[in-house]
Scaffold this motif. Sequence first.
Motif, PDB file in Angstrom:
ATOM      1  N   GLY A  73      40.068  31.961  39.021  1.00  0.00           N
ATOM      2  CA  GLY A  73      40.423  33.350  39.255  1.00  0.00           C
ATOM      3  C   GLY A  73      41.802  33.702  38.741  1.00  0.00           C
ATOM      4  O   GLY A  73      42.018  34.779  38.163  1.00  0.00           O
ATOM      5  N   VAL A  74      42.775  32.799  38.908  1.00  0.00           N
ATOM      6  CA  VAL A  74      44.138  33.058  38.447  1.00  0.00           C
ATOM      7  C   VAL A  74      44.176  33.166  36.931  1.00  0.00           C
ATOM      8  O   VAL A  74      44.807  34.071  36.364  1.00  0.00           O
ATOM      9  CB  VAL A  74      45.092  31.958  38.933  1.00  0.00           C
ATOM     10  CG1 VAL A  74      46.482  32.132  38.332  1.00  0.00           C
ATOM     11  CG2 VAL A  74      45.182  31.961  40.447  1.00  0.00           C
ATOM     12  N   VAL A  75      43.504  32.244  36.255  1.00  0.00           N
ATOM     13  CA  VAL A  75      43.481  32.268  34.793  1.00  0.00           C
ATOM     14  C   VAL A  75      42.839  33.550  34.283  1.00  0.00           C
ATOM     15  O   VAL A  75      43.345  34.187  33.342  1.00  0.00           O
ATOM     16  CB  VAL A  75      42.738  31.034  34.256  1.00  0.00           C
ATOM     17  CG1 VAL A  75      42.503  31.151  32.747  1.00  0.00           C
ATOM     18  CG2 VAL A  75      43.512  29.762  34.562  1.00  0.00           C
ATOM     19  N   LEU A  76      41.739  33.955  34.885  1.00  0.00           N
ATOM     20  CA  LEU A  76      41.075  35.183  34.453  1.00  0.00           C
ATOM     21  C   LEU A  76      41.949  36.408  34.698  1.00  0.00           C
ATOM     22  O   LEU A  76      41.997  37.324  33.858  1.00  0.00           O
ATOM     23  CB  LEU A  76      39.744  35.333  35.183  1.00  0.00           C
ATOM     24  CG  LEU A  76      38.648  34.336  34.815  1.00  0.00           C
ATOM     25  CD1 LEU A  76      37.377  34.656  35.581  1.00  0.00           C
ATOM     26  CD2 LEU A  76      38.369  34.334  33.322  1.00  0.00           C
ATOM     27  N   ALA A  77      42.630  36.444  35.837  1.00  0.00           N
ATOM     28  CA  ALA A  77      43.523  37.566  36.119  1.00  0.00           C
ATOM     29  C   ALA A  77      44.641  37.641  35.083  1.00  0.00           C
ATOM     30  O   ALA A  77      44.991  38.729  34.587  1.00  0.00           O
ATOM     31  CB  ALA A  77      44.099  37.434  37.526  1.00  0.00           C
ATOM     32  N   LEU A  78      45.210  36.492  34.749  1.00  0.00           N
ATOM     33  CA  LEU A  78      46.242  36.460  33.713  1.00  0.00           C
ATOM     34  C   LEU A  78      45.683  36.923  32.374  1.00  0.00           C
ATOM     35  O   LEU A  78      46.361  37.653  31.624  1.00  0.00           O
ATOM     36  CB  LEU A  78      46.803  35.046  33.584  1.00  0.00           C
ATOM     37  CG  LEU A  78      47.709  34.546  34.704  1.00  0.00           C
ATOM     38  CD1 LEU A  78      48.032  33.068  34.506  1.00  0.00           C
ATOM     39  CD2 LEU A  78      49.001  35.357  34.768  1.00  0.00           C
ATOM     40  N   ALA A  79      44.471  36.517  32.051  1.00  0.00           N
ATOM     41  CA  ALA A  79      43.870  36.909  30.774  1.00  0.00           C
ATOM     42  C   ALA A  79      43.678  38.422  30.703  1.00  0.00           C
ATOM     43  O   ALA A  79      43.938  39.044  29.662  1.00  0.00           O
ATOM     44  CB  ALA A  79      42.539  36.191  30.581  1.00  0.00           C
ATOM     45  N   VAL A  80      43.222  39.016  31.786  1.00  0.00           N
ATOM     46  CA  VAL A  80      43.033  40.472  31.818  1.00  0.00           C
ATOM     47  C   VAL A  80      44.366  41.187  31.640  1.00  0.00           C
ATOM     48  O   VAL A  80      44.488  42.138  30.849  1.00  0.00           O
ATOM     49  CB  VAL A  80      42.347  40.896  33.130  1.00  0.00           C
ATOM     50  CG1 VAL A  80      42.344  42.412  33.255  1.00  0.00           C
ATOM     51  CG2 VAL A  80      40.914  40.367  33.173  1.00  0.00           C
TER      52      VAL A  80
END
Length: 552
Positions: free
Chosen positions: A310-317
């Motif tokens: 979830g953290v990685v995806l949030a950063l990607a967005v």
Amino acid sequence: MSAAEPSDGAPRIDRVAVAVVVLTVAALAARFVGLGARPFHWDEARVGYWSLRFLDSGAFEYRPIAGGPLLYVVDRTVFALVGATDATARAAVAVVGGLAPLAALLVRRGPDDGTVPRYRLGDAETVALAALLAASPVLLYYGRFLRGDVPLAVFSLVVVGCAIRVLDGAGPRYRYLGAAALALAVASSGFVVGYVLCWLAAAALTVDQRRLVGEGPSARDHVTRAAERLRGSTRSALGALAVFLVVHVFFYAPRVGGSIRPSPATVEAAVLGAARTFYGVRIVGRRQGGEHELLPYLSAHAETLLAASGVVLALAVVGFLADRYGRGPSRPIVAFHAYWAGASLLVFPVITEESAAWLTVHTVAPALVPAAGAVGLLVRYGTRALDRSDATAVAVAGLLGLALVGQVGVAVAGTAYGPTTTENPLVHHAQPADDLDPFVADVSAAIEGNRGTDVLFYGSTFVPAGPDGAAAERPPVSDTWGNRLPLPWYLERMGAETDGVRDLRGLEATETPPVVVADASQRSTLAPRLDGYEARTYRLSLWNREVVVFVR
């Protein structure tokens, strides 16, 4: 003047490259610590078993149902050199995953001397990308897992990185390296087809984005110039093709006696024959009854991504939106990887035959580039605050950084090194719930010095109707043999001779071997007939696969 030299002309250490190398060493260590602690998953057992069979017989032929040939060819060599264990079998994947941070250097912004575009990743973003490649929970978990997903993802990142270098006007060495990486990606997994689809979609959207915001030449001119640079001179294009074919033939060529027999027929089998076989099994075979509902696969894929990364995806967005709608010019490298990750959300749930957590690898890997862009934003914010002596802003940046590191650390502890239970979002149901080291120790001791059959499988669950002798000579195999997984890997590793009977009459007609394996429901049936045996049960999956093992 080179960016690696100070004004006085003395050589200067490239701190970014050093940081990436340090992170690479840490990534390798993280993947090798306790590499053999977790028992083999069913898929791992298939790869390990067929690699041992390849080592024993010297015969190998590409079969799409068993996955790409890379791991079989590599593990056959590893087993011959250092022996077969859970750790050595996973070592090749661990090495590839551990070296992944080096790929960050391919997309790093070079010296501002007019030859390298300024829209690559900056120094802080390069280090952030290397760190994310080293510590992303999904890549770390499946970087310690004997499947081709992580090698495919890593080699694909290298392919794209080399393509970016070629587009920047770098030398032909990147074209050759990219060709070799592409061949290795093709040999890693049939999922490479999904990567090609994602790349095409990402390239189209990236070009269209530049056209919409009025950056650079027209879409047609941009594509034409890019194609010309990727193709290069006739000599370098043919050289890259030769590199690709050599690597491809090495992995896909049939082997007899452990070696490749050079001939036109061998090349035809490795190139055209492999493609025809893949199409027949993965395309035609799927079309004839391998369909699945899309929405459940999509929702399961998204749920696992959010739970494990979830953290990685949030950063990607955040990284994508800031790059797309921020004040400065957008960077195609960030847009391309973001669109690649976005396309994978749909492509892989469509093309896969099974909804599994390892699909997240193919979304997380490209998403790390825009995620690194978001980390770069935070670093720049903190740096500017430090220059202004703004204590509040520095504290905010520091707390955000610590929170991100802490969240990734918690995710790593709970997944990559977490328990093999249903609470771990990355654990597939075919992962044994029990430690199998006692099974290996008990069976090894029991069959030592035995002549004839060492291990007897009992019951229709494990034994097909009809002759069983050739049931596991080569894939594909019967479902009953598959029900034995992951035990065939461990039994083949210790050189055990196996056989099977379907009922009590068969058991009574057979000289009882030192070890008998049956479904746990058969324990009360077999116990009275196996006097002098000790029984122990093992859970070979998270649910619905429990066996009883009788050891004399």
